[in-house]
Design an enzyme around this catalytic site. Structure first.
Site, PDB file in Angstrom:
ATOM      1  N   ASN A   9       0.876  -1.169   0.000  1.00 57.81           N
ATOM      2  CA  ASN A   9       0.000   0.000   0.000  1.00 57.81           C
ATOM      3  C   ASN A   9       0.912   1.216   0.000  1.00 57.81           C
ATOM      4  O   ASN A   9       1.492   1.557   1.020  1.00 57.81           O
ATOM      5  CB  ASN A   9      -0.892  -0.022   1.254  1.00 57.81           C
ATOM      6  CG  ASN A   9      -1.729   1.240   1.380  1.00 57.81           C
ATOM      7  OD1 ASN A   9      -1.786   2.052   0.453  1.00 57.81           O
ATOM      8  ND2 ASN A   9      -2.381   1.417   2.525  1.00 57.81           N
ATOM      9  N   TRP A  10       1.038   1.818  -1.167  1.00 54.42           N
ATOM     10  CA  TRP A  10       1.965   2.960  -1.285  1.00 54.42           C
ATOM     11  C   TRP A  10       1.445   4.198  -0.555  1.00 54.42           C
ATOM     12  O   TRP A  10       2.177   5.139  -0.350  1.00 54.42           O
ATOM     13  CB  TRP A  10       2.187   3.296  -2.757  1.00 54.42           C
ATOM     14  CG  TRP A  10       2.975   2.272  -3.534  1.00 54.42           C
ATOM     15  CD1 TRP A  10       3.474   1.073  -3.067  1.00 54.42           C
ATOM     16  CD2 TRP A  10       3.370   2.353  -4.916  1.00 54.42           C
ATOM     17  NE1 TRP A  10       4.149   0.417  -4.067  1.00 54.42           N
ATOM     18  CE2 TRP A  10       4.096   1.181  -5.221  1.00 54.42           C
ATOM     19  CE3 TRP A  10       3.167   3.303  -5.927  1.00 54.42           C
ATOM     20  CZ2 TRP A  10       4.629   0.939  -6.490  1.00 54.42           C
ATOM     21  CZ3 TRP A  10       3.690   3.057  -7.195  1.00 54.42           C
ATOM     22  CH2 TRP A  10       4.419   1.897  -7.466  1.00 54.42           C
ATOM     23  N   LYS A  11       0.154   4.202  -0.223  1.00 53.29           N
ATOM     24  CA  LYS A  11      -0.482   5.389   0.386  1.00 53.29           C
ATOM     25  C   LYS A  11      -0.227   6.598  -0.533  1.00 53.29           C
ATOM     26  O   LYS A  11      -0.184   6.415  -1.747  1.00 53.29           O
ATOM     27  CB  LYS A  11       0.032   5.593   1.807  1.00 53.29           C
ATOM     28  CG  LYS A  11      -0.129   4.300   2.647  1.00 53.29           C
ATOM     29  CD  LYS A  11       0.098   4.477   4.107  1.00 53.29           C
ATOM     30  CE  LYS A  11      -0.106   3.136   4.809  1.00 53.29           C
ATOM     31  NZ  LYS A  11       0.047   3.199   6.262  1.00 53.29           N
ATOM     32  N   HIS A  94      -9.440   1.439   4.787  1.00 52.98           N
ATOM     33  CA  HIS A  94      -8.173   1.556   5.525  1.00 52.98           C
ATOM     34  C   HIS A  94      -8.384   2.466   6.731  1.00 52.98           C
ATOM     35  O   HIS A  94      -9.147   3.428   6.674  1.00 52.98           O
ATOM     36  CB  HIS A  94      -7.086   2.124   4.597  1.00 52.98           C
ATOM     37  CG  HIS A  94      -5.720   2.012   5.201  1.00 52.98           C
ATOM     38  ND1 HIS A  94      -5.254   2.920   6.122  1.00 52.98           N
ATOM     39  CD2 HIS A  94      -4.756   1.088   5.046  1.00 52.98           C
ATOM     40  CE1 HIS A  94      -4.036   2.545   6.501  1.00 52.98           C
ATOM     41  NE2 HIS A  94      -3.706   1.440   5.867  1.00 52.98           N
ATOM     42  N   GLU A  96      -6.697   4.769   7.907  1.00 50.31           N
ATOM     43  CA  GLU A  96      -6.436   6.201   7.649  1.00 50.31           C
ATOM     44  C   GLU A  96      -7.660   6.857   7.017  1.00 50.31           C
ATOM     45  O   GLU A  96      -7.936   8.031   7.261  1.00 50.31           O
ATOM     46  CB  GLU A  96      -5.189   6.351   6.769  1.00 50.31           C
ATOM     47  CG  GLU A  96      -3.925   6.065   7.572  1.00 50.31           C
ATOM     48  CD  GLU A  96      -2.781   5.476   6.767  1.00 50.31           C
ATOM     49  OE1 GLU A  96      -2.798   5.553   5.516  1.00 50.31           O
ATOM     50  OE2 GLU A  96      -1.848   4.919   7.395  1.00 50.31           O
ATOM     51  N   GLU A 164      -5.444  -4.911  10.398  1.00 48.19           N
ATOM     52  CA  GLU A 164      -4.413  -3.919  10.683  1.00 48.19           C
ATOM     53  C   GLU A 164      -4.713  -3.239  12.014  1.00 48.19           C
ATOM     54  O   GLU A 164      -5.542  -2.328  12.071  1.00 48.19           O
ATOM     55  CB  GLU A 164      -4.380  -2.859   9.575  1.00 48.19           C
ATOM     56  CG  GLU A 164      -4.053  -3.409   8.204  1.00 48.19           C
ATOM     57  CD  GLU A 164      -3.419  -2.353   7.288  1.00 48.19           C
ATOM     58  OE1 GLU A 164      -2.368  -2.642   6.740  1.00 48.19           O
ATOM     59  OE2 GLU A 164      -3.972  -1.245   7.159  1.00 48.19           O
ATOM     60  N   GLY A 170       2.608   2.219  10.839  1.00 49.17           N
ATOM     61  CA  GLY A 170       3.570   3.309  10.705  1.00 49.17           C
ATOM     62  C   GLY A 170       4.261   3.678  12.005  1.00 49.17           C
ATOM     63  O   GLY A 170       4.911   4.723  12.102  1.00 49.17           O
ATOM     64  N   SER A 210       3.496  -2.223  10.246  1.00 46.90           N
ATOM     65  CA  SER A 210       4.948  -2.309  10.461  1.00 46.90           C
ATOM     66  C   SER A 210       5.521  -3.683  10.113  1.00 46.90           C
ATOM     67  O   SER A 210       6.464  -4.149  10.741  1.00 46.90           O
ATOM     68  CB  SER A 210       5.306  -1.918  11.902  1.00 46.90           C
ATOM     69  OG  SER A 210       4.918  -0.583  12.167  1.00 46.90           O
ATOM     70  N   GLY A 232       5.118   1.268   4.600  1.00 49.71           N
ATOM     71  CA  GLY A 232       6.469   1.814   4.425  1.00 49.71           C
ATOM     72  C   GLY A 232       7.431   0.895   3.687  1.00 49.71           C
ATOM     73  O   GLY A 232       8.148   1.340   2.778  1.00 49.71           O
TER      74      GLY A 232
HETATM   75  P1  13P Z   1       3.115   0.332   7.643  1.00 51.29           P
HETATM   76  O1  13P Z   1       3.607  -0.955   7.046  1.00 51.29           O
HETATM   77  O2  13P Z   1       3.861   1.541   7.152  1.00 51.29           O
HETATM   78  O3  13P Z   1       3.017   0.252   9.130  1.00 51.29           O
HETATM   79  O4  13P Z   1       1.613   0.531   7.097  1.00 51.29           O
HETATM   80  C1  13P Z   1       0.729  -0.509   7.194  1.00 51.29           C
HETATM   81  C2  13P Z   1      -0.489  -0.163   6.450  1.00 51.29           C
HETATM   82  O5  13P Z   1      -1.242   0.691   6.843  1.00 51.29           O
HETATM   83  C3  13P Z   1      -0.737  -0.872   5.186  1.00 51.29           C
HETATM   84  O6  13P Z   1      -2.007  -0.583   4.718  1.00 51.29           O
END
Ligand code: 13P
Length: 248
Positions: A9-11, A94, A96, A164, A170, A210, A232
């Protein structure tokens, strides 16, 4: 019997040019992957990254989709717009989006049904906050997210679920492999109750939060964990390839 699925997930990272450079570096590194490999990219990267992925084993995903087919929804993107560029997966709900953009189990549910109707595979995200975990509410929270978010779904194995825990995203704090396995086991048990035992056995449930080159082996060795949703660590081809080859 469940084929593992590692998705990046590049966000909100990578311009189209940066995204193409990343997948060009990634393709040869993961060409021999035994699992499904997906990159979920920003909308504006989709045309160029789609072209760059042609003929490779890396599948393309988006990070959101609207529930209407078309209409007055400024700033939104429909499932058919994604399909036009060869998108096959879409992340829905997600944390976020739930936290910053008002996403609810109800809108998650509508988006999921629209994605399925268009032939996209939804990766539906669920997970508890730190406060919810610390006050013993994890299972209750997940139970509601499953019952409400996935309402009306005939067969849960048509989707991918990403567990998640919000406190692990993150932050560098990963759930322990045992914690993640136990919670995903609870999710599967709930799916068996709400849907059917057979489709609960079939549904792929990823861990996200993470996950990285160092901890992926231990997490993926757990019987309930069928993959990862990687933030990440999906932004560097070598790191992501490491996770794709988690059992090396
Ligand atoms: P991280 O791997 O950066 O913690 O993010 C996880 C995530 O939200 C994947 O959708």
């Amino acid at each position: 019997m469940r084929k593992p699925i590692i998705a990046g997930n590049w966000k909100m990272n990578n311009t189209a040019a940066e995204g193409v450079a990343l997948v060009e570096a990634l393709k040869p590194l993961v060409a021999d992957a035994a699992c499904d490999v997906v990159v979920c990219v920003p909308f504006t990267d989709i045309p160029a990254v789609s072209a760059a992925l042609k003929g490779s084993n890396v599948r393309l995903g988006a990070q959101n989709v609207h529930f209407a087919e078309k209409g007055a929804y400024t700033g939104e993107i429909s499932a058919s717009m994604l399909k036009e560029y060869g998108v096959e997966y879409v992340i829905i709900g997600h944390s976020e989006r739930r936290q910053y953009f008002g996403e609810t189990d109800e809108t998650v549910n509508k988006r999921m049904h629209a994605a399925l109707a268009a032939g996209l595979i939804p990766i539906v995200c669920i997970g508890e906050s730190l406060e919810e975990r610390e006050t013993g509410k994890t299972e209750a929270v997940l139970d509601v997210q499953i019952r409400e978010g996935l309402k009306g779904l005939d067969d849960v194995s048509r989707i991918v679920i990403a567990y998640e825990p919000v406190w692990a995203i993150g932050t560098g704090k990963t759930a322990t492999a045992e914690q993640a396995n136990e919670t995903i086991g609870f999710i599967r048990k709930t799916c068996a109750e709400v849907f059917c035992p057979k489709c609960a056995e079939k549904v792929r449930i990823q861990y996200g939060g993470s996950m990285n080159a160092k901890n992926c082996k231990e997490l993926m060795a757990m019987p309930e964990i069928d993959g990862g949703l990687i933030g990440g660590a999906s932004l560097k081809a070598e790191d992501f390839s490491h996770i794709v080859h988690y059992d090396r």
